[in-house]
Write a protein that holds these residues in place. Structure first.
Motif, PDB file in Angstrom:
ATOM      1  N   GLU A 216      26.122  52.374  28.812  1.00 10.40           N
ATOM      2  CA  GLU A 216      27.187  51.492  28.294  1.00 10.40           C
ATOM      3  C   GLU A 216      27.262  50.216  29.120  1.00 10.40           C
ATOM      4  N   ALA A 217      27.198  50.386  30.438  1.00 15.03           N
ATOM      5  CA  ALA A 217      27.283  49.221  31.325  1.00 15.03           C
ATOM      6  C   ALA A 217      26.107  48.288  31.087  1.00 15.03           C
ATOM      7  N   VAL A 218      24.925  48.873  30.885  1.00 18.27           N
ATOM      8  CA  VAL A 218      23.743  48.057  30.613  1.00 18.27           C
ATOM      9  C   VAL A 218      23.937  47.276  29.310  1.00 18.27           C
TER      10      VAL A 218
ATOM     11  N   VAL B  85      31.414  43.608  37.033  1.00 21.37           N
ATOM     12  CA  VAL B  85      32.397  43.592  35.952  1.00 21.37           C
ATOM     13  C   VAL B  85      32.119  44.733  34.972  1.00 21.37           C
ATOM     14  N   ALA B  86      30.840  44.883  34.623  1.00 25.14           N
ATOM     15  CA  ALA B  86      30.468  45.941  33.677  1.00 25.14           C
ATOM     16  C   ALA B  86      30.880  47.302  34.219  1.00 25.14           C
ATOM     17  N   MET B  87      30.644  47.513  35.540  1.00 25.13           N
ATOM     18  CA  MET B  87      30.981  48.822  36.123  1.00 25.13           C
ATOM     19  C   MET B  87      32.483  49.074  36.094  1.00 25.13           C
ATOM     20  N   THR B  88      33.249  48.017  36.409  1.00 20.83           N
ATOM     21  CA  THR B  88      34.703  48.190  36.384  1.00 20.83           C
ATOM     22  C   THR B  88      35.168  48.523  34.968  1.00 20.83           C
ATOM     23  N   LEU B  92      37.096  51.810  33.774  1.00 19.57           N
ATOM     24  CA  LEU B  92      38.411  51.764  33.140  1.00 19.57           C
ATOM     25  C   LEU B  92      38.389  52.403  31.751  1.00 19.57           C
ATOM     26  N   GLY B  93      37.189  52.757  31.286  1.00 20.52           N
ATOM     27  CA  GLY B  93      37.090  53.378  29.966  1.00 20.52           C
ATOM     28  C   GLY B  93      37.085  52.361  28.841  1.00 20.52           C
ATOM     29  N   ILE B  94      36.815  51.092  29.194  1.00 24.55           N
ATOM     30  CA  ILE B  94      36.721  50.062  28.151  1.00 24.55           C
ATOM     31  C   ILE B  94      35.256  49.893  27.801  1.00 24.55           C
ATOM     32  N   HIS B  95      34.877  50.327  26.623  1.00 19.25           N
ATOM     33  CA  HIS B  95      33.451  50.312  26.311  1.00 19.25           C
ATOM     34  C   HIS B  95      33.047  49.132  25.440  1.00 19.25           C
TER      35      HIS B  95
END
Lengths: 289, 118
Positions: A216-218, B85-88, B92-95
């Motif tokens: 998801e992060a990617v 930012v992506a990791m945070t 936080l569960g914001i996908h």
């Protein structure tokens, strides 16, 4: 009192050493030193007992003990040999001193015990400290080595990066994987990242959760993530556990994943020379003759 | 200071350079929708390269902007989201499931181009 016992012990050091050697010999089976040759075993015993007597003579000077501990750690002798040896030395010495004296009462015994302890304890402390320090050092070195290996990233061609994972994935490692994955996508400017889990023995809900989060992060930073290397048993566990991996593409092998990645980046693999053409040319040339 | 919105052909480019608070975010949402209406733009790229913090509210606003622009016929791509930012956001569960993303401005424009089939 103490110096009197010291005198007795030093005067009769020959006898004590003999008794000690005899005792330690019987312990050989138990403290895992059987594989060591008898010559080496005996010479080390001699050296060990010398070190103990030097330490008693020099009233707590630790140089000899430290040298000995360094040597014996490098040779890989078990710690149990050291502790057993000192235990035996204490028993033999106390025994010997008590047998030498005519008048034995409680106070006397307690004096003997405390002075022998005073000789033996510093040696035990130094040796055990050195041993455990050595072990901790090794463990920390190995931890660093493991961390270096835990999240490797390989940029294969422009836009495609592979992360091969080997070994179990725990929370700490998952965090490391995610960080290095995202950083790698940015530095290598990758469009597609392949996570290869061929070497991950077990994929449970926790591992799957971490992988999904990483994917998801990617996606958030603008690349695509493909999970490859899903073995049959892994596929079974994933479905049996009810883990939903439908949101991101999965492939059974790295090969297939790589081809998909090429497709996504609008590329394909072509043979530079097709063998069929070669055969046709050959036939043509034969017919021409 | 309002966030500048630049026009390039029929695309709009937005580069967010400062930390955004809730007010600026709402203001930005209104401005962008106005601009889309005025210019009739068919695509929007929002570049977040210099943004170091995105909280749940900003994430929601960004999600809303994408949905709203979609309603007005403009595709939105978010670009340059930083790893941290992506990791945070994930933590936080914001996908941001339905929001298209790209690595940088260039990739974002290419993506818009492909999606709009121009």
């Amino acid at each position: 009192m103490n110096s009197k016992f010291e005198g007795i012990v030093l005067e009769n050091s020959e006898k004590i050493v003999e008794m000690w050697l005899e005792e330690i010999g019987t312990l050989r089976k138990e403290n895992r030193t059987e594989s060591i040759s008898i010559d080496l075993y005996e010479s080390t015993n001699r050296e060990f007992v010398d070190v103990i007597f030097t330490s008693i003579k020099s009233h707590g000077s630790t140089n000899a003990v430290e040298e000995f501990s360094e040597k014996i750690i490098n040779l890989g002798w078990p710690l149990s040999y050291i502790t057993d040896g000192l235990q035996v030395f204490r028993r033999v010495t106390i025994d010997f001193i008590l047998r030498q004296s005519e008048r034995v009462d409680t106070e006397y015994i307690s004096n003997v015990l405390s002075s022998v302890d005073e000789w033996v304890e510093p040696i035990i402390r130094i040796l055990v400290n050195d041993y455990s320090g050595n072990w901790e050092h090794i463990v920390s070195l190995q931890r660093v080595a493991l961390q270096e290996l835990s999240a490797p990233l390989i940029p294969v061609i422009d836009g495609i990066t592979i992360m091969p994972l080997v070994g179990t994935v725990d929370t700490d490692r998952a965090k490391l994987i995610m960080e290095s994955l995202l950083q790698g996508v940015i530095t290598h400017n990758s469009e597609v990242v392949l996570i290869d889990i061929t070497g991950v023995p077990v994929v449970d809900t926790m591992v799957a959760h971490h992988l999904i989060q990483a994917a998801e992060a990617v996606r958030l930073i603008g690349a695509k993530c493909i999970l490859v290397g899903i073995r049959p048993e892994i596929a079974q566990t994933i479905v049996n556990l009810g883990i939903n991996l439908t949101d991101f593409p999965t492939k059974s092998t790295l090969k297939k994943g790589f081809l998909t990645a090429l497709e996504i980046t609008n590329r394909k693999v072509v043979n530079v020379k097709s063998s069929e053409n070669d055969i046709e040319k050959l036939i043509e040339s034969i017919q021409g003759e | 200071m309002p966030i500048p919105i630049l026009k390039l052909h029929n695309y709009l480019l937005v580069s967010i350079q400062t930390e955004i608070d809730d007010k600026t975010a709402i203001k930005f949402q209104e401005n962008l929708l106005d601009k889309i209406y005025k210019t009739g733009a068919s695509g929007v790229v929002i570049d977040l390269t210099s943004v170091e913090i995105i909280d749940s509210f900003i994430a929601k606003v960004l999600g809303d902007v994408v949905a709203m622009s979609d309603l007005m016929g403009a595709k939105v791509v978010l670009t340059g989201i930083q790893p941290a930012v992506a990791m945070t956001l994930i933590d936080l569960g914001i996908h941001m499931q339905n929001i298209p993303t790209a690595l940088d401005l260039e990739q974002g424009l290419i993506k818009l181009h492909q999606e709009l089939g121009e």
